[in-house]
Design an enzyme around this catalytic site. Sequence first.
Site, PDB file in Angstrom:
ATOM      1  N   TYR A  37       0.848  -1.082   0.028  1.00 18.85           N
ATOM      2  CA  TYR A  37       0.027   0.230  -0.022  1.00 18.85           C
ATOM      3  C   TYR A  37       0.938   1.211   0.014  1.00 18.85           C
ATOM      4  O   TYR A  37       1.919   1.319  -0.827  1.00 18.85           O
ATOM      5  CB  TYR A  37      -1.037  -0.003   1.217  1.00 18.85           C
ATOM      6  CG  TYR A  37      -2.029   0.922   1.152  1.00 18.85           C
ATOM      7  CD1 TYR A  37      -2.921   0.833  -0.247  1.00 18.85           C
ATOM      8  CD2 TYR A  37      -2.487   1.901   2.024  1.00 18.85           C
ATOM      9  CE1 TYR A  37      -3.998   1.621  -0.223  1.00 18.85           C
ATOM     10  CE2 TYR A  37      -3.516   2.736   1.871  1.00 18.85           C
ATOM     11  CZ  TYR A  37      -4.185   2.692   0.805  1.00 18.85           C
ATOM     12  OH  TYR A  37      -5.559   3.347   0.654  1.00 18.85           O
ATOM     13  N   LYS A  92     -20.483 -20.586  -8.414  1.00 19.74           N
ATOM     14  CA  LYS A  92     -19.879 -20.374  -9.497  1.00 19.74           C
ATOM     15  C   LYS A  92     -18.254 -20.055  -9.649  1.00 19.74           C
ATOM     16  O   LYS A  92     -17.262 -20.603 -10.175  1.00 19.74           O
ATOM     17  CB  LYS A  92     -20.575 -19.336 -10.494  1.00 19.74           C
ATOM     18  CG  LYS A  92     -20.237 -19.499 -11.971  1.00 19.74           C
ATOM     19  CD  LYS A  92     -21.108 -20.728 -12.540  1.00 19.74           C
ATOM     20  CE  LYS A  92     -20.642 -20.946 -14.064  1.00 19.74           C
ATOM     21  NZ  LYS A  92     -21.635 -20.621 -14.838  1.00 19.74           N
ATOM     22  N   GLU A 134     -24.788 -14.843 -15.718  1.00 17.79           N
ATOM     23  CA  GLU A 134     -25.482 -16.108 -15.206  1.00 17.79           C
ATOM     24  C   GLU A 134     -26.917 -15.905 -14.725  1.00 17.79           C
ATOM     25  O   GLU A 134     -27.175 -14.951 -14.086  1.00 17.79           O
ATOM     26  CB  GLU A 134     -24.347 -16.482 -13.770  1.00 17.79           C
ATOM     27  CG  GLU A 134     -24.944 -17.830 -13.353  1.00 17.79           C
ATOM     28  CD  GLU A 134     -24.039 -18.868 -14.193  1.00 17.79           C
ATOM     29  OE1 GLU A 134     -24.600 -19.849 -14.076  1.00 17.79           O
ATOM     30  OE2 GLU A 134     -23.307 -18.682 -15.042  1.00 17.79           O
ATOM     31  N   ASP A 135     -27.547 -16.888 -15.169  1.00 20.41           N
ATOM     32  CA  ASP A 135     -28.751 -17.164 -14.563  1.00 20.41           C
ATOM     33  C   ASP A 135     -29.770 -15.626 -14.875  1.00 20.41           C
ATOM     34  O   ASP A 135     -30.359 -15.121 -13.992  1.00 20.41           O
ATOM     35  CB  ASP A 135     -28.992 -17.270 -12.867  1.00 20.41           C
ATOM     36  CG  ASP A 135     -28.630 -18.868 -12.839  1.00 20.41           C
ATOM     37  OD1 ASP A 135     -28.166 -19.457 -13.664  1.00 20.41           O
ATOM     38  OD2 ASP A 135     -28.302 -19.263 -11.546  1.00 20.41           O
ATOM     39  N   ASN A 320     -21.979 -27.896 -17.135  1.00 20.94           N
ATOM     40  CA  ASN A 320     -21.327 -26.854 -17.777  1.00 20.94           C
ATOM     41  C   ASN A 320     -19.919 -26.549 -17.026  1.00 20.94           C
ATOM     42  O   ASN A 320     -19.161 -25.797 -17.836  1.00 20.94           O
ATOM     43  CB  ASN A 320     -22.149 -25.362 -17.427  1.00 20.94           C
ATOM     44  CG  ASN A 320     -23.209 -25.640 -18.426  1.00 20.94           C
ATOM     45  OD1 ASN A 320     -23.618 -26.380 -19.098  1.00 20.94           O
ATOM     46  ND2 ASN A 320     -23.784 -24.215 -18.512  1.00 20.94           N
TER      47      ASN A 320
END
Length: 750
Positions: A37, A92, A134-135, A320
Amino acid sequence: MGLDEDALDYHGRAPPGKIEIATTKPTNTQRDLSLAYSPGVAAPCEAIHETPEDAFKYTARGNLVAVVSDGSAVLGLGDIGPEASKPVMEGKGVLFKRFADIDVFDLELDTDDPDAMIEAVDAMGPTFGGINLEDIAAPACFEIERELRERMDVPVFHDDQHGTAIISGAALLNAADIVDKELEEMEIVFSGAGASAIASARFYVSLGVREENITMCDSSGIITADRVENDGLNRYKAEFASEGTGGDLADALAGADAFVGLSVGGVVDEAMVRSMASDPIIFAMANPDPEIDYETAKAARDDTVIMATGRSDYPNQVNNVLGFPFIFRGALDVRATEINEEMKVAAARALARLARQDVPDAVVKAYGDQPLQFGPEYIIPKPLDPRVLFEVTPAVAEAAMDSGCARKTIDLDDYVERLEARLGKSREMMRVVLNKAKSDPKRVVLAEGDDEKMIRAAYQLIEEGIAEPVLLGDRDRISAITDTLGLAFEPEIVDPDEGGLDEYADRLYELRQRKGVTRREADELVTDGNYLGSVMVEMGDADAMLTGLTHHYPSALRPPLQIVGTAPEAEYAAGVYMLTFRNRVVFCADTTVNTDPDADVLTEVTRHTAELARRFNVEPRAAMLSYSNFGSVDSPSTRAPRRAAERLREDPATDFPVDGEMQADTAVVEDILQGTYEFSELDDPANVLVFPSLEAGNIGYKLLQRLGGAEAIGPMLVGMDKPVHVLQRGDEVKDIVNMAGVAVVDAQDD
């Protein structure tokens, strides 16, 4: 508890959910934090400001995918909203990480406005290397994907459309081949006209199916031009409208070659299946209940019925997860601007090819030891097959480069090796050895040559150019197993029952006549694969030998020790395991041979193990282990490793750092080694760990393997005059292939 209760417990266990963020760089010191950082982070910020592409160099963007949903079409649950969809999106992310080592942020957007979703995702573009939609319900999903693909310069992929298309497309390629039908001649009927059905139909056309041979049905029957005009069907359904008067699903299936179900369960019956053309292909992919169940479809016909479903409890699961992780992996690694049709076709064809290959034992075990061999019951690979990563992903990357959407060119051979490394350090290390073996393959005797695993290993050794295997065993049995497995090769076989072993019996008698072996006994012993293989190696008729798959280690080791013996400069053999961790490799010796070694044995074992490490391109740093640190305890058991370390350091021929005796944590923890014991000869943690006894070595490596999560390769026998390795009983085919590779490299060095 039932499945629902188990799932709630699984997701709710602390910490809740399934994913977390982990750091990839050290954050242990003040300097680490100043680099991570402020003020150090300013340097990469300025570099990216000057050259935006450097975001892929200095940040995680190139390995970060957004999984985006509005929760409008979640699995079989329907429109449950963004909050309720989050467990699926997290899941997922788990699959992306587990199968392709891709990091994910899941984004659940609270909007039912396609334009708002497009704007939101587009605005987040600088964060991600790819977008996985997705969906999202049809037809909005088509427009969202199309618009985002046009706007964004990273891959955008709606998995519900293309994932099913690609995986079922691979299954279709193999199914058509099995029943000897040409894609361009096949009549295919779809049940369902949603996103996945339309995308699959489009994709099948890309594979070679003729659009006019596709009949698509929705809940009202066959989609026709009249229905499009009269019922106001959307333009996506209209794309596959048929000419004619229409009819229902039963009418459509009469005479069809293939059925693709992406609708609801129970819409197909036995009579419909019987009405189809010969050897029908049935992909009933509705979940959890398929359009027709597996047993019913199979029982409806006497000819071949190739059946696939979306379920894991039946053969040929269209899942899938065989697609999206590997497609994105390839796209990310060549910095593709999109996932185009060429990349999707390449993925499907790679999956189809993989299904034709011999299946690893680990995959077979993961699926309950059910037979997995290319044919009607196995037309697509299993999701847990690790080879999908380095078969499908390079094909996708190559297609991206060939089609012009890749912004980065990679060497595909090197790329495969990098992909293998993602599956574990052991694969990376073994690739070093296997590449060396391929450069100059040697003859390797497989003593238990009529064992199925040995035959499968021999096939792989020939296919990959690693070795020239010689199978010892019953010729008829080997041929029968080869035919049953469908392995198209003719291995070299030496069948002891066929005779012609007099020369080997003579040599065995010559070597063992003063060890109590008579000439008649030599004739009998040479029919044993372990003795025959040992004599063949000793006489130079083979370069190396593997045995032990079906024998206890001591009985398998005895013949090679008696016949081949140790190297001229060696007094002792030893067993070594290579243990691989995420970022570290260690060699552990002796784990299998010498029970209570003295300083002489430990000295020699250390030399042999250091030589072995170098075959894996590892520069050895050896530690002689004990419960004492550099003389802190003086006893007979601590003196042996201490003396061995002293002898090695005093010998000018020792060209690697070695020290001891030392405790195990001293050997492997840098802070202890360089802090408390800064006088040590080891500047870095040891990677060759020499244990003070076989008992300690065997216990130590097994604890590291089981509790430390290490992968073990071995035992590798060192100190022999010719390369001989004794396998562990029950080793898998990949273990045999790995050990054969090690044996070939040993032989190259002789």
